[in-house]
Design a protein around this motif. Structure first.
Motif, short mmCIF file in Angstrom:
data_model
loop_
_atom_site.label_atom_id
_atom_site.label_comp_id
_atom_site.label_asym_id
_atom_site.label_seq_id
_atom_site.Cartn_x
_atom_site.Cartn_y
_atom_site.Cartn_z
N ARG A 49 0.84 -1.19 0.00
CA ARG A 49 0.00 0.00 0.00
C ARG A 49 0.88 1.25 0.00
O ARG A 49 1.93 1.27 0.63
CB ARG A 49 -0.89 -0.01 1.22
CG ARG A 49 -1.91 -1.13 1.18
CD ARG A 49 -2.83 -1.06 2.35
NE ARG A 49 -3.62 0.16 2.25
CZ ARG A 49 -4.44 0.59 3.19
NH1 ARG A 49 -4.58 -0.08 4.30
NH2 ARG A 49 -5.12 1.70 3.03
N GLN A 50 0.41 2.25 -0.70
CA GLN A 50 1.14 3.51 -0.77
C GLN A 50 0.24 4.64 -0.28
O GLN A 50 -0.65 5.07 -1.01
CB GLN A 50 1.59 3.80 -2.20
CG GLN A 50 2.56 2.79 -2.74
CD GLN A 50 2.90 3.07 -4.19
OE1 GLN A 50 2.22 3.82 -4.87
NE2 GLN A 50 3.96 2.46 -4.67
N PRO A 51 0.44 5.09 0.95
CA PRO A 51 -0.38 6.19 1.45
C PRO A 51 -0.23 7.43 0.57
O PRO A 51 0.85 7.71 0.05
CB PRO A 51 0.18 6.46 2.85
CG PRO A 51 0.91 5.22 3.22
CD PRO A 51 1.40 4.61 1.93
N GLY A 52 -1.33 8.12 0.37
CA GLY A 52 -1.28 9.36 -0.39
C GLY A 52 -1.42 9.18 -1.90
O GLY A 52 -1.23 10.14 -2.64
N ARG A 53 -1.78 7.99 -2.36
CA ARG A 53 -1.90 7.79 -3.81
C ARG A 53 -3.00 8.63 -4.43
O ARG A 53 -2.95 8.96 -5.61
CB ARG A 53 -2.18 6.32 -4.14
CG ARG A 53 -1.03 5.42 -3.94
CD ARG A 53 -1.31 4.03 -4.42
NE ARG A 53 -2.73 3.72 -4.36
CZ ARG A 53 -3.24 2.55 -4.66
NH1 ARG A 53 -2.47 1.57 -5.03
NH2 ARG A 53 -4.52 2.34 -4.58
N LEU A 54 -4.03 8.95 -3.65
CA LEU A 54 -5.15 9.72 -4.19
C LEU A 54 -5.05 11.21 -3.93
O LEU A 54 -5.99 11.96 -4.20
CB LEU A 54 -6.47 9.18 -3.62
CG LEU A 54 -6.81 7.74 -4.00
CD1 LEU A 54 -8.09 7.31 -3.31
CD2 LEU A 54 -6.93 7.60 -5.50
N LYS A 55 -3.92 11.66 -3.43
CA LYS A 55 -3.76 13.07 -3.12
C LYS A 55 -3.99 13.91 -4.38
O LYS A 55 -3.41 13.65 -5.44
CB LYS A 55 -2.36 13.33 -2.57
CG LYS A 55 -2.15 14.74 -2.07
CD LYS A 55 -0.81 14.90 -1.40
CE LYS A 55 -0.68 16.27 -0.80
NZ LYS A 55 0.59 16.45 -0.12
N LYS A 57 -6.68 13.93 -6.12
CA LYS A 57 -7.63 13.30 -7.03
C LYS A 57 -9.05 13.31 -6.48
O LYS A 57 -9.98 12.97 -7.20
CB LYS A 57 -7.20 11.86 -7.32
CG LYS A 57 -5.89 11.79 -8.08
CD LYS A 57 -5.52 10.37 -8.43
CE LYS A 57 -4.19 10.35 -9.17
NZ LYS A 57 -3.79 9.02 -9.52
#
Length: 76
Positions: A49-55, A57
């Motif tokens: 998981r990569q936190p902040g992927r939807l920043k 968006k």
């Protein structure tokens, strides 16, 4: 490609069948001529998981409170 193998043959050639399944071949194990089990490769593990992927968006509307009728639907 699917291959049907009887249980006796599978016990004799298990290592070879495992290699074939690992390579992507589907193998059906048959008992008394009837399909009994399926030998498949494991699915790849999901990525980290990569936190902040939807920043950037999600718009501001995403964070607005839900309407009462939708909240009632969720809450039952």
């Amino acid at each position: 490609m699917t291959r049907i193998v009887n249980v006796h043959e599978a016990k004799t050639h298990l290592s070879k069948l495992l290699e074939q399944a690992h390579a992507g071949e589907e193998i059906i194990l048959a008992k008394a001529g009837q399909p009994y089990a399926r030998l498949l490769p494991l699915a790849p593990a999901p990525g980290a998981r990569q936190p902040g992927r939807l920043k950037g968006k999600l718009g501001d509307a995403f964070f607005e409170p839900l309407p009462d009728e939708e909240l009632d639907a969720w809450n039952g």
